[in-house]
Every structure is written in structure tokens, then in C-alpha cells.
Scaffold this motif. Structure first.
Motif, PDB file in Angstrom:
ATOM      1  N   ASN A  21       0.829  -1.211   0.000  1.00 23.74           N
ATOM      2  CA  ASN A  21       0.000   0.000   0.000  1.00 23.74           C
ATOM      3  C   ASN A  21       0.859   1.255   0.000  1.00 23.74           C
ATOM      4  O   ASN A  21       0.548   2.225  -0.695  1.00 23.74           O
ATOM      5  N   ARG A  22       1.949   1.262   0.778  1.00 21.19           N
ATOM      6  CA  ARG A  22       2.840   2.428   0.806  1.00 21.19           C
ATOM      7  C   ARG A  22       3.482   2.659  -0.549  1.00 21.19           C
ATOM      8  O   ARG A  22       3.632   3.802  -0.983  1.00 21.19           O
ATOM      9  N   LYS A  25       0.783   4.096  -2.932  1.00 23.82           N
ATOM     10  CA  LYS A  25       0.447   5.467  -2.567  1.00 23.82           C
ATOM     11  C   LYS A  25       1.600   6.409  -2.894  1.00 23.82           C
ATOM     12  O   LYS A  25       1.392   7.522  -3.376  1.00 23.82           O
ATOM     13  N   ALA A  59      -4.287   3.116  -7.609  1.00 26.32           N
ATOM     14  CA  ALA A  59      -4.404   3.183  -6.151  1.00 26.32           C
ATOM     15  C   ALA A  59      -5.830   2.887  -5.707  1.00 26.32           C
ATOM     16  O   ALA A  59      -6.054   2.195  -4.701  1.00 26.32           O
ATOM     17  N   LYS A  62      -6.682  -0.905  -6.111  1.00 24.92           N
ATOM     18  CA  LYS A  62      -6.027  -1.729  -5.103  1.00 24.92           C
ATOM     19  C   LYS A  62      -6.597  -1.482  -3.711  1.00 24.92           C
ATOM     20  O   LYS A  62      -6.199  -2.131  -2.748  1.00 24.92           O
ATOM     21  N   VAL A  64      -6.243   1.302  -1.936  1.00 24.44           N
ATOM     22  CA  VAL A  64      -5.388   2.165  -1.121  1.00 24.44           C
ATOM     23  C   VAL A  64      -6.106   3.477  -0.816  1.00 24.44           C
ATOM     24  O   VAL A  64      -6.008   4.009   0.283  1.00 24.44           O
TER      25      VAL A  64
END
Length: 87
Positions: A21-22, A25, A59, A62, A64
Motif C-alpha cells: 500500500n505504501r 500510494k 491506487a 487496489k 489504497v
């Protein structure tokens, strides 16, 4: 650190998901910054906008960021490009 086997697995899985996720993002934010720099330089075109919107869509797909947040970001990016094209 947890002692229970399932809790240990949950920690490992959440660390993997957090890393993924990081990364997604961060890529989205980098793309938005590139778009903003292109706007400031006056060299922004539809290709840059398309790439940025793709990163935002990825994003959102997914999970996020929320779908509505992605749509809001894309609309604001398009609005900035249209404003720059008029000037």
C-alpha cells in the motif's frame, strides 16, 4: 510479538500489505508531483495527465484510496490542466 500461530501470520500478512500500500500510494503521489511540476513549467499535456490519472486509478483499484477520492483527484487534475491551457 504474538505467541499464537494465526496471530503471527496476521502480523506478517499485514506487514506485506502495508508495504504494498505504501509503494502504491508513494507512486501515486510522485506522479501527482510530476504533473504539478509540469503545470508549473508550462509543459503539461494530455499524456502527463493520462499517466497521472492511471496512477490514481491503480491506487483506487487496489483499495489504497477510496473510489470517490480517486475521482475527485482526477477531476481536480483535469481542471488544472484546462485552466493552464486557457492561460
Amino acid at each position: 510479538m504474538p505467541n499464537i500461530k494465526s496471530a503471527i501470520k496476521r502480523v506478517k500478512v499485514s506487514e506485506k500489505k502495508n508495504l504494498r500500500n505504501r509503494m502504491i500510494k508513494s507512486a501515486m503521489r510522485t506522479s501527482i508531483k510530476k504533473f504539478e511540476n509540469a503545470i508549473a513549467a508550462g509543459t503539461c499535456d494530455a499524456a502527463v495527465l493520462s499517466a497521472t490519472q492511471g496512477a490514481v486509478d491503480k491506487a483506487a483499484s487496489k483499495g489504497v484510496i477510496h473510489k470517490n477520492a480517486a475521482n475527485r483527484k482526477k477531476a481536480r487534475l483535469a481542471k488544472r490542466l484546462a485552466k493552464q491551457a486557457q492561460a
